[in-house]
Design an enzyme around this catalytic site. Structure first.
Site, PDB file in Angstrom:
ATOM      1  N   GLU A  80       0.869  -1.194   0.000  1.00  0.00           N
ATOM      2  CA  GLU A  80       0.000   0.000   0.000  1.00  0.00           C
ATOM      3  C   GLU A  80       0.907   1.247   0.000  1.00  0.00           C
ATOM      4  O   GLU A  80       1.952   1.249   0.653  1.00  0.00           O
ATOM      5  CB  GLU A  80      -0.832  -0.057   1.297  1.00  0.00           C
ATOM      6  CG  GLU A  80      -1.742   1.108   1.580  1.00  0.00           C
ATOM      7  CD  GLU A  80      -2.424   0.941   2.963  1.00  0.00           C
ATOM      8  OE1 GLU A  80      -1.976   0.102   3.789  1.00  0.00           O
ATOM      9  OE2 GLU A  80      -3.405   1.656   3.210  1.00  0.00           O
ATOM     10  N   CYS A  91      -4.985  -3.395   2.650  1.00  0.00           N
ATOM     11  CA  CYS A  91      -4.678  -3.421   4.083  1.00  0.00           C
ATOM     12  C   CYS A  91      -5.898  -3.623   4.982  1.00  0.00           C
ATOM     13  O   CYS A  91      -6.434  -4.713   5.047  1.00  0.00           O
ATOM     14  CB  CYS A  91      -3.893  -2.173   4.467  1.00  0.00           C
ATOM     15  SG  CYS A  91      -2.921  -2.466   5.983  1.00  0.00           S
ATOM     16  N   LYS A 142      -9.495   2.165  -1.642  1.00  0.00           N
ATOM     17  CA  LYS A 142      -9.716   1.500  -0.341  1.00  0.00           C
ATOM     18  C   LYS A 142     -11.040   1.952   0.274  1.00  0.00           C
ATOM     19  O   LYS A 142     -11.270   3.152   0.439  1.00  0.00           O
ATOM     20  CB  LYS A 142      -8.550   1.842   0.576  1.00  0.00           C
ATOM     21  CG  LYS A 142      -8.514   1.124   1.907  1.00  0.00           C
ATOM     22  CD  LYS A 142      -7.244   1.537   2.664  1.00  0.00           C
ATOM     23  CE  LYS A 142      -7.046   0.821   3.966  1.00  0.00           C
ATOM     24  NZ  LYS A 142      -5.796   1.216   4.640  1.00  0.00           N
ATOM     25  N   VAL A 154       0.122  -2.070  10.682  1.00  0.00           N
ATOM     26  CA  VAL A 154       0.573  -1.579  11.990  1.00  0.00           C
ATOM     27  C   VAL A 154      -0.012  -2.434  13.120  1.00  0.00           C
ATOM     28  O   VAL A 154       0.520  -2.461  14.216  1.00  0.00           O
ATOM     29  CB  VAL A 154       0.227  -0.088  12.202  1.00  0.00           C
ATOM     30  CG1 VAL A 154       1.048   0.782  11.275  1.00  0.00           C
ATOM     31  CG2 VAL A 154      -1.255   0.189  11.992  1.00  0.00           C
TER      32      VAL A 154
END
Ligand code: ACM
Length: 286
Positions: free
Chosen positions: A53, A157, A124, A184
Site C-alpha cells: 500500500e 490493508c 480502499k 501496523v
C-alpha cells in the site's frame, strides 16, 4: 518442514509465478521509492508482482499539502508510467498501492497494470485511523480481474478486518487476493490465514517495513508479508524488518474447489438468508 500431500507445491496444474515485493519506503520521496521498488522487482522473474500500500509515497501523512505534492492520477504520472513499462517489458501484471488524486479528492488506491495498460483502480473502502483525515473512502466494491494468469481480486490493508471484503471477492470468483498493505496491527497475518481458509483462495499480503515519523505521529510497520494457500497454509512468511522479494509457483486452480469432503461445499452450504435482516422475533431477549 516437508510439504503436506495436498500442499500447492505437490499439485499438478498450470502454475502462476507470483512475487511479493516487501519494501521500506521513505516518506515523501516518490522518485527514490519508485527506483528502489523497481530495483527489487528486477531481481525476480514473475508473472504477477504485488507491492505494498502507498509504496511510493510512504504512509504517515501530516497534512493535505503532502498529498498535493505526491499523489498521482491513476493513469498518468511517473509511478503509472514506470509500472506500465515494467509490465510490458516483463509481460507481467503489477498490483501496487499509491495515493491517487482525482479533482479535489485523494484516495488510498491500488492499481493493477498489465502489458495492455491499466486493468483497473481500486480505492480502499475501509480507511484506517488518520487515513480518514486525508483520504476519501472508495465507493465501489473491491474488484476481481479476469486476467490471462488467473482471476485476481484486490483489497487494501485494513479491508482484512472486514471479512465481507474477502468473501465478496471469493464469491465473485477470485482465485487469488492481492493485498497491498502497510500493517501496523499485529493480527493481520494470522487473520489472513483465516480469510484464505474460509474462502479457499490464495492471498498475497504485501507489506512494508520500518518506522515512519511525521511530527508527533509515528508508525511502526510489521513487515511479515506472506503468501497463504487455499487451505489456510502459510506458503511463505517474510522478514519483519528487511525489504525482500520472493516468488512462488502457485496453482491457482486449487482455489476453484470449494468442496470440504463429500458432504460440504463452502459456498453452496452458505445460508445468507439467516445471516442478516432476519426477523426480529429470532433475536434473543436479555
Ligand atoms: C492500514 O490499513 N494501513 C493499517
Amino acid at each position: 518442514m516437508p510439504a503436506s500431500r495436498n500442499s500447492p507445491e505437490e499439485q499438478e496444474g498450470v502454475r502462476v509465478k507470483s512475487a511479493l515485493i516487501q519494501l521500506s519506503p521513505e516518506f515523501g520521496k516518490v522518485s527514490d521509492n519508485l527506483q528502489h521498488a523497481l530495483g527489487l522487482m528486477r531481481t525476480v522473474k514473475s508473472q504477477l508482482y504485488v507491492l505494498p500500500e502507498l509504496f511510493n509515497t510512504g504512509y504517515t501523512f501530516g497534512d493535505r499539502s503532502e498529498l498535493l505534492r505526491t499523489a498521482e492520477d491513476a493513469q498518468r504520472g511517473p509511478t503509472y508510467e514506470a509500472m506500465l513499462e515494467f509490465a510490458r517489458q516483463r509481460n507481467a501484471y503489477v498490483v501496487y498501492g499509491f495515493a491517487e488524486r482525482e479533482g479535489a479528492h485523494f484516495y488510498n488506491a491500488a492499481n493493477t497494470v498489465g502489458p495492455q495498460g491499466l486493468i483497473g483502480t481500486y480505492r480502499k473502502m475501509h480507511l484506517f485511523g488518520r487515513e480518514k483525515l486525508f483520504f476519501t473512502p472508495g465507493g465501489n466494491p473491491a474488484p476481481v480481474y479476469n486476467l490471462p494468469i488467473g482471476r485476481i481480486g484486490v483489497m487494501i490493508c485494513f479491508d482484512w478486518y472486514f471479512p465481507e471484503t474477502a468473501r465478496s471477492l471469493a464469491l465473485r470468483g477470485a482465485q487469488l487476493i492481492a493485498h497491498p498493505a502497510n500493517l501496523v496491527l499485529p493480527h493481520c497475518p494470522n487473520a489472513m490465514m483465516v480469510r484464505s481458509l474460509e474462502n479457499r483462495v490464495f492471498s498475497l499480503t504485501c507489506d512494508r517495513v520500518g518506522i515512519e515519523r511525521n511530527g508527533d505521529v509515528m508508525h511502526r510497520f510489521i513487515g511479515t508479508s506472506q503468501a497463504i494457500g487455499p487451505r489456510g497454509e502459510i506458503l511463505v512468511r517474510m522478514d519483519p524488518e528487511l525489504p525482500e522479494a520472493r516468488v512462488l509457483d502457485l496453482n491457482l486452480e486449487l482455489a476453484d474447489n470449494k468442496q470440504l469432503g463429500p458432504f460440504n461445499d463452502l459456498f453452496e452450504d452458505r445460508r445468507p438468508e439467516l445471516y442478516d435482516e432476519f426477523p426480529l422475533k429470532h433475536m434473543v431477549a436479555v
